[in-house]
Design a protein around this motif. Sequence first.
Motif, PDB file in Angstrom:
ATOM      1  N   ALA A   1       0.879  -1.169   0.000  1.00 38.92           N
ATOM      2  CA  ALA A   1       0.000   0.000   0.000  1.00 38.92           C
ATOM      3  C   ALA A   1       0.921   1.225   0.000  1.00 38.92           C
ATOM      4  O   ALA A   1       2.048   1.146  -0.478  1.00 38.92           O
ATOM      5  N   ARG A   2       0.453   2.353   0.532  1.00 39.97           N
ATOM      6  CA  ARG A   2       1.312   3.542   0.538  1.00 39.97           C
ATOM      7  C   ARG A   2       2.524   3.329   1.436  1.00 39.97           C
ATOM      8  O   ARG A   2       2.407   2.846   2.551  1.00 39.97           O
ATOM      9  N   VAL A   3       3.673   3.723   0.897  1.00 42.41           N
ATOM     10  CA  VAL A   3       4.929   3.618   1.620  1.00 42.41           C
ATOM     11  C   VAL A   3       5.511   5.024   1.732  1.00 42.41           C
ATOM     12  O   VAL A   3       5.513   5.784   0.754  1.00 42.41           O
ATOM     13  N   HIS A   4       5.987   5.390   2.920  1.00 45.31           N
ATOM     14  CA  HIS A   4       6.517   6.737   3.128  1.00 45.31           C
ATOM     15  C   HIS A   4       7.915   6.845   2.527  1.00 45.31           C
ATOM     16  O   HIS A   4       8.906   6.465   3.129  1.00 45.31           O
ATOM     17  N   THR A   5       7.977   7.364   1.320  1.00 49.57           N
ATOM     18  CA  THR A   5       9.228   7.551   0.588  1.00 49.57           C
ATOM     19  C   THR A   5       9.392   9.027   0.233  1.00 49.57           C
ATOM     20  O   THR A   5       8.440   9.803   0.322  1.00 49.57           O
ATOM     21  N   PRO A   6      10.579   9.422  -0.208  1.00 45.88           N
ATOM     22  CA  PRO A   6      10.760  10.805  -0.673  1.00 45.88           C
ATOM     23  C   PRO A   6       9.804  11.167  -1.808  1.00 45.88           C
ATOM     24  O   PRO A   6       9.411  12.328  -1.945  1.00 45.88           O
ATOM     25  N   PHE A   7       9.397  10.174  -2.611  1.00 45.46           N
ATOM     26  CA  PHE A   7       8.442  10.441  -3.686  1.00 45.46           C
ATOM     27  C   PHE A   7       7.119  10.952  -3.123  1.00 45.46           C
ATOM     28  O   PHE A   7       6.521  11.896  -3.648  1.00 45.46           O
ATOM     29  N   VAL A   8       6.648  10.317  -2.057  1.00 46.97           N
ATOM     30  CA  VAL A   8       5.384  10.729  -1.447  1.00 46.97           C
ATOM     31  C   VAL A   8       5.486  12.154  -0.912  1.00 46.97           C
ATOM     32  O   VAL A   8       4.597  12.993  -1.139  1.00 46.97           O
ATOM     33  N   ASP A   9       6.580  12.447  -0.225  1.00 48.89           N
ATOM     34  CA  ASP A   9       6.769  13.804   0.305  1.00 48.89           C
ATOM     35  C   ASP A   9       6.817  14.830  -0.822  1.00 48.89           C
ATOM     36  O   ASP A   9       6.210  15.910  -0.723  1.00 48.89           O
TER      37      ASP A   9
ATOM     38  N   ASN B   1       1.747  19.153  -5.033  1.00 47.80           N
ATOM     39  CA  ASN B   1       0.325  19.244  -5.346  1.00 47.80           C
ATOM     40  C   ASN B   1      -0.519  19.891  -4.252  1.00 47.80           C
ATOM     41  O   ASN B   1      -1.640  20.321  -4.527  1.00 47.80           O
ATOM     42  N   TYR B   2       0.016  19.952  -3.029  1.00 50.90           N
ATOM     43  CA  TYR B   2      -0.763  20.507  -1.919  1.00 50.90           C
ATOM     44  C   TYR B   2       0.075  21.465  -1.084  1.00 50.90           C
ATOM     45  O   TYR B   2       0.229  21.273   0.131  1.00 50.90           O
ATOM     46  N   PRO B   3       0.634  22.497  -1.705  1.00 50.24           N
ATOM     47  CA  PRO B   3       1.469  23.432  -0.942  1.00 50.24           C
ATOM     48  C   PRO B   3       0.681  24.096   0.185  1.00 50.24           C
ATOM     49  O   PRO B   3      -0.456  24.537  -0.019  1.00 50.24           O
ATOM     50  N   GLY B   4       1.306  24.113   1.357  1.00 47.79           N
ATOM     51  CA  GLY B   4       0.646  24.700   2.518  1.00 47.79           C
ATOM     52  C   GLY B   4      -0.266  23.740   3.255  1.00 47.79           C
ATOM     53  O   GLY B   4      -0.744  24.049   4.352  1.00 47.79           O
ATOM     54  N   GLN B   5      -0.539  22.562   2.663  1.00 49.94           N
ATOM     55  CA  GLN B   5      -1.414  21.579   3.299  1.00 49.94           C
ATOM     56  C   GLN B   5      -0.676  20.264   3.574  1.00 49.94           C
ATOM     57  O   GLN B   5      -1.306  19.219   3.753  1.00 49.94           O
ATOM     58  N   GLU B   6       0.639  20.330   3.612  1.00 52.26           N
ATOM     59  CA  GLU B   6       1.433  19.101   3.676  1.00 52.26           C
ATOM     60  C   GLU B   6       1.044  18.187   4.844  1.00 52.26           C
ATOM     61  O   GLU B   6       0.835  16.983   4.659  1.00 52.26           O
ATOM     62  N   ASP B   7       0.959  18.753   6.054  1.00 46.63           N
ATOM     63  CA  ASP B   7       0.668  17.931   7.230  1.00 46.63           C
ATOM     64  C   ASP B   7      -0.719  17.309   7.148  1.00 46.63           C
ATOM     65  O   ASP B   7      -0.914  16.134   7.476  1.00 46.63           O
ATOM     66  N   GLU B   8      -1.682  18.100   6.692  1.00 42.27           N
ATOM     67  CA  GLU B   8      -3.065  17.622   6.591  1.00 42.27           C
ATOM     68  C   GLU B   8      -3.188  16.481   5.577  1.00 42.27           C
ATOM     69  O   GLU B   8      -3.819  15.447   5.848  1.00 42.27           O
TER      70      GLU B   8
ATOM     71  N   ALA C   1      -1.454  13.245   6.765  1.00 40.42           N
ATOM     72  CA  ALA C   1      -2.284  12.533   7.741  1.00 40.42           C
ATOM     73  C   ALA C   1      -3.436  11.808   7.053  1.00 40.42           C
ATOM     74  O   ALA C   1      -3.758  10.664   7.401  1.00 40.42           O
ATOM     75  N   LYS C   2      -4.039  12.468   6.069  1.00 44.00           N
ATOM     76  CA  LYS C   2      -5.156  11.855   5.342  1.00 44.00           C
ATOM     77  C   LYS C   2      -4.701  10.608   4.591  1.00 44.00           C
ATOM     78  O   LYS C   2      -5.364   9.559   4.630  1.00 44.00           O
ATOM     79  N   LEU C   3      -3.560  10.700   3.909  1.00 46.33           N
ATOM     80  CA  LEU C   3      -3.040   9.558   3.167  1.00 46.33           C
ATOM     81  C   LEU C   3      -2.630   8.427   4.113  1.00 46.33           C
ATOM     82  O   LEU C   3      -2.807   7.248   3.792  1.00 46.33           O
TER      83      LEU C   3
ATOM     84  N   LYS D   1      -4.005   7.721   6.981  1.00 50.27           N
ATOM     85  CA  LYS D   1      -5.196   7.088   7.552  1.00 50.27           C
ATOM     86  C   LYS D   1      -5.967   6.257   6.534  1.00 50.27           C
ATOM     87  O   LYS D   1      -6.897   5.536   6.915  1.00 50.27           O
ATOM     88  N   SER D   2      -5.585   6.350   5.261  1.00 53.70           N
ATOM     89  CA  SER D   2      -6.277   5.528   4.259  1.00 53.70           C
ATOM     90  C   SER D   2      -5.923   4.054   4.418  1.00 53.70           C
ATOM     91  O   SER D   2      -6.609   3.174   3.886  1.00 53.70           O
ATOM     92  N   GLN D   3      -4.842   3.750   5.160  1.00 49.99           N
ATOM     93  CA  GLN D   3      -4.549   2.371   5.541  1.00 49.99           C
ATOM     94  C   GLN D   3      -5.253   2.079   6.869  1.00 49.99           C
ATOM     95  O   GLN D   3      -5.130   2.874   7.805  1.00 49.99           O
ATOM     96  N   PRO D   4      -5.982   0.979   6.979  1.00 52.39           N
ATOM     97  CA  PRO D   4      -6.685   0.692   8.238  1.00 52.39           C
ATOM     98  C   PRO D   4      -5.791   0.707   9.470  1.00 52.39           C
ATOM     99  O   PRO D   4      -6.240   1.065  10.553  1.00 52.39           O
ATOM    100  N   ILE D   5      -4.516   0.358   9.290  1.00 52.21           N
ATOM    101  CA  ILE D   5      -3.596   0.327  10.432  1.00 52.21           C
ATOM    102  C   ILE D   5      -3.256   1.744  10.914  1.00 52.21           C
ATOM    103  O   ILE D   5      -2.714   1.928  11.995  1.00 52.21           O
ATOM    104  N   GLY D   6      -3.572   2.759  10.091  1.00 52.29           N
ATOM    105  CA  GLY D   6      -3.454   4.145  10.523  1.00 52.29           C
ATOM    106  C   GLY D   6      -2.171   4.858  10.141  1.00 52.29           C
ATOM    107  O   GLY D   6      -1.941   5.989  10.574  1.00 52.29           O
ATOM    108  N   ARG D   7      -1.336   4.240   9.343  1.00 55.61           N
ATOM    109  CA  ARG D   7      -0.089   4.876   8.929  1.00 55.61           C
ATOM    110  C   ARG D   7       0.385   4.278   7.619  1.00 55.61           C
ATOM    111  O   ARG D   7      -0.134   3.256   7.155  1.00 55.61           O
ATOM    112  N   MET D   8       1.375   4.922   7.000  1.00 54.47           N
ATOM    113  CA  MET D   8       2.030   4.360   5.829  1.00 54.47           C
ATOM    114  C   MET D   8       3.083   3.349   6.279  1.00 54.47           C
ATOM    115  O   MET D   8       3.555   3.382   7.415  1.00 54.47           O
ATOM    116  N   ALA D   9       3.455   2.478   5.342  1.00 54.47           N
ATOM    117  CA  ALA D   9       4.576   1.571   5.612  1.00 54.47           C
ATOM    118  C   ALA D   9       5.884   2.345   5.521  1.00 54.47           C
ATOM    119  O   ALA D   9       5.968   3.386   4.861  1.00 54.47           O
TER     120      ALA D   9
END
Length: 254
Positions: A182-190, A196-203, A206-208, A210-218
């Motif tokens: 699923a989503r993996v926290h890589t430099p690509f994601v950042d 695409n979302y300047p100024g909304q990075e933290d929000e 967090a949304k991405l 939480k899209s994994q049921p476990i509550g975080r990215m790999a």
Amino acid sequence: MFSLENKIAVITGGGSGIGKAIALLFARQGATVYIVELNLEAAQQVATEIKQTGGNAHAVAADVSDQQAVVNAFKQIGRIDILVNNAGIAHVGNVENTAAADFDRVYNVNVKGAYNCLYAAIPVMKQGNGGVILNMASIASHVGITDRFAYSMSKGAIYAMSMSVARDYLHSNIRCNSISPARVHTPFVDGFITKNYPGQEDEIFAKLSKSQPIGRMAEPEEVASLALYLCSDESGFITGADYPIDGGFIKLNN
């Protein structure tokens, strides 16, 4: 356990993200790692990092979408015990707003790139004592993901090719499996979020998450640990299988 001593491992796209994590871990477990990258500088940085900790690594420049370039690169390497087809690119869009050029670009890197590496590596493995192939699929191989038409096409192909190769080379001592993250926290994601979302990075992060049921990215290292198992002798009875590493996304996201 999980030793890769005396193994030659080829990792495409090993200059960053998941590929880098796999390269670092495989080298730590004793493999001689060849990092095949379009971005030679990134590959060299990872190879240097591995050498500084006592490992063996080499950077190899090649565009995986170019079959002759891949064949030439693999000839340079020689023996191949492990191939990790990790190189890939992303694309956002549905069928209506995916241009033909974008579709072709994703296909050429993600699908044809994996094919080219399989085409070059399998004859080498057959001449030796067999080998292990691990292809990077995705949860998009299994479930519908919004606005990921071309990307999902490419990862569905990776899944199908993995099963085909596993079947075709059962008697050549070549195992082939795939991983579906699923989503993996890589430099690509950042980078994607920042662009695409300047100024909304933290929000958005967090949304991405939480899209994994476990509550975080790999983390890339978690995917690398699964890759290590599937490429080690301890998984010698496993072939023709796909392993989701998805925080429950496929089965629990109802």
